[in-house]
Design an enzyme around this catalytic site. Sequence first.
Site, mmCIF file in Angstrom:
data_model
loop_
_atom_site.group_PDB
_atom_site.id
_atom_site.type_symbol
_atom_site.label_atom_id
_atom_site.label_comp_id
_atom_site.label_asym_id
_atom_site.label_seq_id
_atom_site.Cartn_x
_atom_site.Cartn_y
_atom_site.Cartn_z
ATOM 1 N N ASN A 1 -0.704 -3.723 -8.534
ATOM 2 C CA ASN A 1 0.171 -3.000 -9.462
ATOM 3 C C ASN A 1 1.585 -2.752 -8.924
ATOM 4 O O ASN A 1 2.240 -1.787 -9.281
ATOM 5 C CB ASN A 1 -0.511 -1.703 -9.935
ATOM 6 C CG ASN A 1 -0.774 -0.734 -8.808
ATOM 7 O OD1 ASN A 1 -0.461 -1.017 -7.661
ATOM 8 N ND2 ASN A 1 -1.337 0.420 -9.138
ATOM 9 N N GLU B 1 2.747 9.710 4.806
ATOM 10 C CA GLU B 1 2.860 8.263 4.605
ATOM 11 C C GLU B 1 4.127 7.705 5.238
ATOM 12 O O GLU B 1 4.100 6.621 5.840
ATOM 13 C CB GLU B 1 2.804 7.960 3.106
ATOM 14 C CG GLU B 1 1.437 8.284 2.506
ATOM 15 C CD GLU B 1 1.390 8.217 0.990
ATOM 16 O OE1 GLU B 1 0.309 8.468 0.432
ATOM 17 O OE2 GLU B 1 2.438 7.933 0.352
ATOM 18 N N TYR C 1 -5.093 4.364 3.599
ATOM 19 C CA TYR C 1 -5.740 4.714 2.329
ATOM 20 C C TYR C 1 -7.035 5.501 2.533
ATOM 21 O O TYR C 1 -7.886 5.506 1.634
ATOM 22 C CB TYR C 1 -6.024 3.449 1.522
ATOM 23 C CG TYR C 1 -4.816 2.931 0.747
ATOM 24 C CD1 TYR C 1 -4.257 3.671 -0.298
ATOM 25 C CD2 TYR C 1 -4.245 1.694 1.045
ATOM 26 C CE1 TYR C 1 -3.170 3.197 -1.013
ATOM 27 C CE2 TYR C 1 -3.152 1.215 0.319
ATOM 28 C CZ TYR C 1 -2.624 1.976 -0.706
ATOM 29 O OH TYR C 1 -1.549 1.503 -1.424
ATOM 30 N N HIS D 1 3.761 1.362 -4.795
ATOM 31 C CA HIS D 1 3.115 2.619 -4.445
ATOM 32 C C HIS D 1 4.150 3.729 -4.521
ATOM 33 O O HIS D 1 5.318 3.511 -4.195
ATOM 34 C CB HIS D 1 2.574 2.537 -3.008
ATOM 35 C CG HIS D 1 2.120 3.860 -2.450
ATOM 36 N ND1 HIS D 1 0.867 4.366 -2.719
ATOM 37 C CD2 HIS D 1 2.752 4.783 -1.682
ATOM 38 C CE1 HIS D 1 0.752 5.553 -2.101
ATOM 39 N NE2 HIS D 1 1.874 5.825 -1.477
HETATM 40 P P1 IDP Z 1 -1.591 5.490 -7.666
HETATM 41 O O1 IDP Z 1 -1.172 4.295 -6.834
HETATM 42 O O2 IDP Z 1 -1.018 5.436 -9.055
HETATM 43 O O3 IDP Z 1 -1.340 6.805 -6.978
HETATM 44 P P2 IDP Z 1 -4.408 5.847 -6.970
HETATM 45 O O4 IDP Z 1 -5.445 6.406 -7.871
HETATM 46 O O5 IDP Z 1 -3.905 6.700 -5.844
HETATM 47 O O6 IDP Z 1 -3.182 5.349 -7.881
HETATM 48 O O7 IDP Z 1 -5.003 4.497 -6.381
HETATM 49 C C1 IDP Z 1 -4.389 3.855 -5.270
HETATM 50 C C2 IDP Z 1 -4.321 2.371 -5.538
HETATM 51 O O8 IDP Z 1 -5.646 1.847 -5.600
HETATM 52 C C3 IDP Z 1 -3.691 1.970 -6.872
HETATM 53 O O9 IDP Z 1 -2.294 1.945 -6.864
HETATM 54 C C4 IDP Z 1 -4.275 0.595 -7.082
HETATM 55 O O10 IDP Z 1 -3.603 -0.378 -6.268
HETATM 56 C C5 IDP Z 1 -5.691 0.781 -6.549
HETATM 57 N N1 IDP Z 1 -6.617 1.147 -7.631
HETATM 58 C C6 IDP Z 1 -6.693 2.311 -8.292
HETATM 59 N N2 IDP Z 1 -7.660 2.307 -9.223
HETATM 60 C C7 IDP Z 1 -8.210 1.080 -9.140
HETATM 61 C C8 IDP Z 1 -9.288 0.446 -9.853
HETATM 62 O O11 IDP Z 1 -9.918 1.021 -10.747
HETATM 63 N N3 IDP Z 1 -9.574 -0.841 -9.479
HETATM 64 C C9 IDP Z 1 -8.888 -1.495 -8.489
HETATM 65 N N4 IDP Z 1 -7.871 -0.929 -7.797
HETATM 66 C C10 IDP Z 1 -7.540 0.335 -8.130
HETATM 67 MG MG MG Z 2 -2.088 7.546 -5.210
#
Ligand code: IDP
Ligand code: MG
Length: 145
Positions: free
Chosen positions: A112, A126, A49, A115
């Site tokens: 969430n 990746e 990451y 990925h």
């Molecule tokens: P994505 O997974 O939809 O591409 P990204 O912005 O790349 O989203 O963020 C990577 C991961 O970081 C997210 O899937 C989530 O697990 C975590 N993340 C993103 N935004 C937040 C936040 O505001 N608080 C806590 N964790 C976050």
């Molecule tokens: Mg992402």
Amino acid sequence: GKITFSMIKPDAVANGHTGAILKMINDAGFRIVAMKQARMGAIQAAKFYEIHKERSFFQELIDFMTSGPFVALVLEKDNAVEDFRKLIGATDPQKAAPGTIRNLFAKNIDANAVHGSDSDANAIREASFHFAGLEMFDKDGNCMG
Ligand code: IDP
Ligand code: MG
């Protein structure tokens, strides 16, 4: 692009959703190129990451992703990156469209459920981070590494 990289994240694995999520991926027309369950340590997660290292949630993200086993997947389909992002829904499950994987299985924006790579170049990076070339074959049996 024809491939994307995905993870079923530690929350979804711990909650027993691996099978249901794999079924949704299969039903959406993705072929599994490579798959394994593994666990990352902090050094590996920080490296995976590293593009997020300046973001406020970086440490939470590393703590979460190292909290338990995840399932790593390389998936093949026409338009794989974009179609997979549609299947998983928005990063924040409260904003994820009905019927998407995050809408169905994610509890909050950090835990969430899944990925999905955000570009063809990141999909290759990746996939190569988690799998050796010899573990990735396309549907014709050609090594993708
Ligand atoms: P994505 O997974 O939809 O591409 P990204 O912005 O790349 O989203 O963020 C990577 C991961 O970081 C997210 O899937 C989530 O697990 C975590 N993340 C993103 N935004 C937040 C936040 O505001 N608080 C806590 N964790 C976050
Ligand atoms: Mg992402």
